[in-house]
Design a protein around this motif. Structure first.
Motif, PDB file in Angstrom:
ATOM      1  N   LEU A  60       0.830  -1.206   0.000  1.00  0.00           N
ATOM      2  CA  LEU A  60       0.000   0.000   0.000  1.00  0.00           C
ATOM      3  C   LEU A  60       0.867   1.259   0.000  1.00  0.00           C
ATOM      4  O   LEU A  60       0.576   2.226  -0.721  1.00  0.00           O
ATOM      5  CB  LEU A  60      -0.944   0.000   1.204  1.00  0.00           C
ATOM      6  N   LYS A  61       1.919   1.237   0.789  1.00  0.00           N
ATOM      7  CA  LYS A  61       2.812   2.399   0.864  1.00  0.00           C
ATOM      8  C   LYS A  61       3.471   2.686  -0.486  1.00  0.00           C
ATOM      9  O   LYS A  61       3.651   3.841  -0.867  1.00  0.00           O
ATOM     10  CB  LYS A  61       3.881   2.162   1.928  1.00  0.00           C
ATOM     11  N   MET A  62       3.795   1.622  -1.223  1.00  0.00           N
ATOM     12  CA  MET A  62       4.471   1.778  -2.512  1.00  0.00           C
ATOM     13  C   MET A  62       3.485   1.955  -3.667  1.00  0.00           C
ATOM     14  O   MET A  62       3.898   2.105  -4.817  1.00  0.00           O
ATOM     15  CB  MET A  62       5.383   0.582  -2.759  1.00  0.00           C
ATOM     16  N   GLY A  63       2.195   1.904  -3.361  1.00  0.00           N
ATOM     17  CA  GLY A  63       1.194   2.098  -4.394  1.00  0.00           C
ATOM     18  C   GLY A  63       0.918   0.873  -5.251  1.00  0.00           C
ATOM     19  O   GLY A  63       0.364   0.997  -6.349  1.00  0.00           O
ATOM     20  N   HIS A  64       1.296  -0.307  -4.780  1.00  0.00           N
ATOM     21  CA  HIS A  64       1.050  -1.539  -5.533  1.00  0.00           C
ATOM     22  C   HIS A  64      -0.423  -1.924  -5.444  1.00  0.00           C
ATOM     23  O   HIS A  64      -1.095  -1.642  -4.454  1.00  0.00           O
ATOM     24  CB  HIS A  64       1.889  -2.683  -4.980  1.00  0.00           C
ATOM     25  N   LEU A  65      -0.879  -2.603  -6.463  1.00  0.00           N
ATOM     26  CA  LEU A  65      -2.233  -3.127  -6.470  1.00  0.00           C
ATOM     27  C   LEU A  65      -2.272  -4.377  -5.585  1.00  0.00           C
ATOM     28  O   LEU A  65      -1.517  -5.325  -5.815  1.00  0.00           O
ATOM     29  CB  LEU A  65      -2.663  -3.480  -7.892  1.00  0.00           C
ATOM     30  N   ILE A  66      -3.098  -4.365  -4.568  1.00  0.00           N
ATOM     31  CA  ILE A  66      -3.251  -5.513  -3.677  1.00  0.00           C
ATOM     32  C   ILE A  66      -4.419  -6.329  -4.229  1.00  0.00           C
ATOM     33  O   ILE A  66      -5.537  -5.807  -4.340  1.00  0.00           O
ATOM     34  CB  ILE A  66      -3.541  -5.073  -2.223  1.00  0.00           C
ATOM     35  N   PRO A  67      -4.178  -7.606  -4.582  1.00  0.00           N
ATOM     36  CA  PRO A  67      -5.254  -8.412  -5.160  1.00  0.00           C
ATOM     37  C   PRO A  67      -6.465  -8.515  -4.234  1.00  0.00           C
ATOM     38  O   PRO A  67      -6.333  -8.613  -3.017  1.00  0.00           O
ATOM     39  CB  PRO A  67      -4.616  -9.787  -5.344  1.00  0.00           C
ATOM     40  N   GLN A  68      -7.621  -8.502  -4.832  1.00  0.00           N
ATOM     41  CA  GLN A  68      -8.866  -8.652  -4.095  1.00  0.00           C
ATOM     42  C   GLN A  68      -8.943 -10.074  -3.534  1.00  0.00           C
ATOM     43  O   GLN A  68      -8.536 -11.031  -4.180  1.00  0.00           O
ATOM     44  CB  GLN A  68     -10.020  -8.401  -5.073  1.00  0.00           C
ATOM     45  N   THR A  69      -9.454 -10.218  -2.320  1.00  0.00           N
ATOM     46  CA  THR A  69      -9.644 -11.523  -1.693  1.00  0.00           C
ATOM     47  C   THR A  69     -11.053 -11.590  -1.146  1.00  0.00           C
ATOM     48  O   THR A  69     -11.453 -10.734  -0.350  1.00  0.00           O
ATOM     49  CB  THR A  69      -8.615 -11.738  -0.562  1.00  0.00           C
ATOM     50  N   ASN A  70     -11.801 -12.618  -1.567  1.00  0.00           N
ATOM     51  CA  ASN A  70     -13.189 -12.788  -1.115  1.00  0.00           C
ATOM     52  C   ASN A  70     -13.991 -11.494  -1.251  1.00  0.00           C
ATOM     53  O   ASN A  70     -14.694 -11.089  -0.342  1.00  0.00           O
ATOM     54  CB  ASN A  70     -13.257 -13.275   0.311  1.00  0.00           C
ATOM     55  N   ASP A  71     -13.844 -10.824  -2.368  1.00  0.00           N
ATOM     56  CA  ASP A  71     -14.544  -9.558  -2.654  1.00  0.00           C
ATOM     57  C   ASP A  71     -14.142  -8.430  -1.717  1.00  0.00           C
ATOM     58  O   ASP A  71     -14.850  -7.442  -1.597  1.00  0.00           O
ATOM     59  CB  ASP A  71     -16.069  -9.751  -2.625  1.00  0.00           C
ATOM     60  N   ILE A  72     -13.015  -8.557  -1.024  1.00  0.00           N
ATOM     61  CA  ILE A  72     -12.511  -7.503  -0.148  1.00  0.00           C
ATOM     62  C   ILE A  72     -11.373  -6.792  -0.893  1.00  0.00           C
ATOM     63  O   ILE A  72     -10.411  -7.416  -1.295  1.00  0.00           O
ATOM     64  CB  ILE A  72     -11.999  -8.063   1.197  1.00  0.00           C
ATOM     65  N   GLU A  73     -11.534  -5.504  -1.055  1.00  0.00           N
ATOM     66  CA  GLU A  73     -10.549  -4.702  -1.761  1.00  0.00           C
ATOM     67  C   GLU A  73      -9.895  -3.719  -0.794  1.00  0.00           C
ATOM     68  O   GLU A  73     -10.580  -3.134   0.037  1.00  0.00           O
ATOM     69  CB  GLU A  73     -11.252  -3.915  -2.872  1.00  0.00           C
ATOM     70  N   LEU A  74      -8.594  -3.570  -0.890  1.00  0.00           N
ATOM     71  CA  LEU A  74      -7.899  -2.605  -0.029  1.00  0.00           C
ATOM     72  C   LEU A  74      -7.510  -1.374  -0.825  1.00  0.00           C
ATOM     73  O   LEU A  74      -7.287  -1.398  -1.975  1.00  0.00           O
ATOM     74  CB  LEU A  74      -6.640  -3.233   0.579  1.00  0.00           C
TER      75      LEU A  74
END
Length: 74
Positions: A60-74
């Motif tokens: 998150l700090k580096m601006g990377h896309l965090i994959p969605q898990t169980n329809d949860i998006e960060l």
């Protein structure tokens, strides 16, 4: 939301017993680079959770896309 994401990702974790009594290996297949190994299964789970938390925070700090898990998006 962060706690829900971590819990959902940990439910997808995969663990293996390492050969020659070397302990356990765990990873979360959908999350590249999230893995751990330790002497006991419980220690491996704890280490994997710590690695996951750090992986998320750094991503998150580096601006990377965090994959969605169980329809949860960060």
């Amino acid at each position: 939301m962060l706690t829900d994401y971590i819990e959902a990702a940990m439910h997808k974790a995969h663990y293996e017993i390492l050969p020659d009594g070397e302990g356990y290996f765990g990873n979360i297949p959908d999350l590249q680079g999230v893995w751990a190994n330790a002497e006991t299964l419980e220690a491996c789970r704890e280490e994997l959770r710590e690695v996951l938390e750090e992986w998320i925070l750094i991503g998150l700090k580096m601006g990377h896309l965090i994959p969605q898990t169980n329809d949860i998006e960060l």
